[in-house]
Design a protein around this motif. Structure first.
Motif, short mmCIF file in Angstrom:
data_model
loop_
_atom_site.label_atom_id
_atom_site.label_comp_id
_atom_site.label_asym_id
_atom_site.label_seq_id
_atom_site.Cartn_x
_atom_site.Cartn_y
_atom_site.Cartn_z
N HIS A 72 -5.28 -2.80 -7.46
CA HIS A 72 -5.14 -1.49 -8.07
C HIS A 72 -6.08 -0.56 -7.31
O HIS A 72 -7.25 -0.90 -7.11
CB HIS A 72 -5.55 -1.50 -9.54
N TYR A 73 -5.59 0.60 -6.92
CA TYR A 73 -6.42 1.52 -6.15
C TYR A 73 -6.76 2.76 -6.97
O TYR A 73 -5.92 3.28 -7.71
CB TYR A 73 -5.71 1.93 -4.86
N CYS A 78 -2.15 6.98 -7.79
CA CYS A 78 -1.97 5.57 -8.14
C CYS A 78 -1.98 5.40 -9.66
O CYS A 78 -2.68 6.13 -10.37
CB CYS A 78 -3.09 4.72 -7.55
N TYR A 83 1.80 2.83 -6.62
CA TYR A 83 1.32 3.95 -5.83
C TYR A 83 2.49 4.84 -5.43
O TYR A 83 3.65 4.52 -5.67
CB TYR A 83 0.55 3.47 -4.60
N ASP A 158 1.10 7.65 2.14
CA ASP A 158 0.74 7.06 0.85
C ASP A 158 -0.61 7.55 0.37
O ASP A 158 -1.50 7.87 1.16
CB ASP A 158 0.79 5.53 0.92
N VAL A 160 -3.13 6.20 -1.08
CA VAL A 160 -4.35 5.45 -0.80
C VAL A 160 -4.86 5.80 0.58
O VAL A 160 -6.06 6.06 0.78
CB VAL A 160 -4.12 3.94 -0.94
N GLY A 187 2.63 -1.26 -5.57
CA GLY A 187 1.64 -1.17 -4.51
C GLY A 187 1.77 -2.28 -3.48
O GLY A 187 2.52 -3.24 -3.65
#
Length: 244
Positions: A72-73, A78, A83, A158, A160, A187
């Motif tokens: 999990h970010y 997110c 994500y 994305d 992240v 994700g």
């Protein structure tokens, strides 16, 4: 044969990736950390103990690998293990909608990228005439560079990667802005070889769950948790990418 581990997908700040790899190697001292040049052969290697891939190649090119789970970010966009991508453009085009980029040039890292290519195609209902042309760049970083240099007008990056660039390579975002976002998708999957035993798979999941709680390792990479997952969790990617 020596088991291999790698974290090739979010290696924006190599020292943080090195620390993550070292934490895994403390639990699996027989393994070797590497930075593969060619990703598909690496992901398909029978000696693969742990790596991170993208959901689209997982479902279309890696039928044999086992899914370990997903981090999990803690990046804007997110939600738990899911994500999304952000639609990035040059400053000066702020306020425009995606429709305003019809007939303009898009940049994408690669044709097997969920976040950089398929998420963008999904956003324009798979209309391959929407953009006048598509520039293949090889990486999200190079897609941003294509925007900055005027080679392309829009790209899906994305969330992240964007957050990591903002923290460690802010020059990558200079002169750029965001006009929208794509739908949520599972994700990036952490994977292991089909030859990895059930016992080792369970241990990998335990180890990654522990590492995700170790702030000094997790926080520099924006990791906020870990969830075990299976291939079934990624079937939605094929559904979203299959409509005409």
């Amino acid at each position: 044969m020596t088991a291999n581990i790698a974290f090739p997908m979010y290696d924006v700040y190599p020292a943080a990736t090195d620390a993550l790899a070292a934490a895994v190697l403390r639990r699996f001292p027989e393994a070797h950390f590497l930075r593969p040049v060619e990703l598909l052969p690496h992901w398909r290697d029978d000696t693969l103990l742990l790596s991170q891939t993208c959901g689209y190649p997982l479902m279309t090119q890696l039928p044999e690998v086992q899914v370990v789970g997903q981090f999990h970010y803690l990046a804007p966009g997110c939600e738990e293990g899911n994500y999304r991508s952000k639609l990035v453009i040059r400053k000066g085009d702020e306020g425009k909608t995606l429709e305003a980029f019809r007939g303009r040039i898009a940049a994408s890292n690669s044709a097997d990228s969920q976040s950089g290519y398929h998420a963008l195609r999904n956003s324009v209902a798979h209309d391959d005439t929407f953009f006048s042309s598509l520039v293949w760049t090889g990486s999200h970083r190079q897609s941003l560079n294509a925007l900055q240099n005027g080679v392309a007008d829009i790209a899906a990056i994305d969330c992240v990667s964007l957050a990591l660039f903002a923290r460690y390579q802010p020059e990558a975002l200079a002169g750029l802005a965001i006009i929208g976002e794509t739908a949520l998708t599972p994700g990036l999957p952490l994977i292991t070889s089909s030859h990895t035993s059930e016992k080792t798979l369970a241990l990998l999941r335990d180890v990654l769950g522990e590492i995700a709680t170790e702030k000094e390792i997790a926080e520099p990479l924006l990791i906020g948790g870990f969830t075990p997952a299976s291939r079934r969790d990624y079937e939605v990617i094929l559904t979203a990418s299959s409509y005409a």
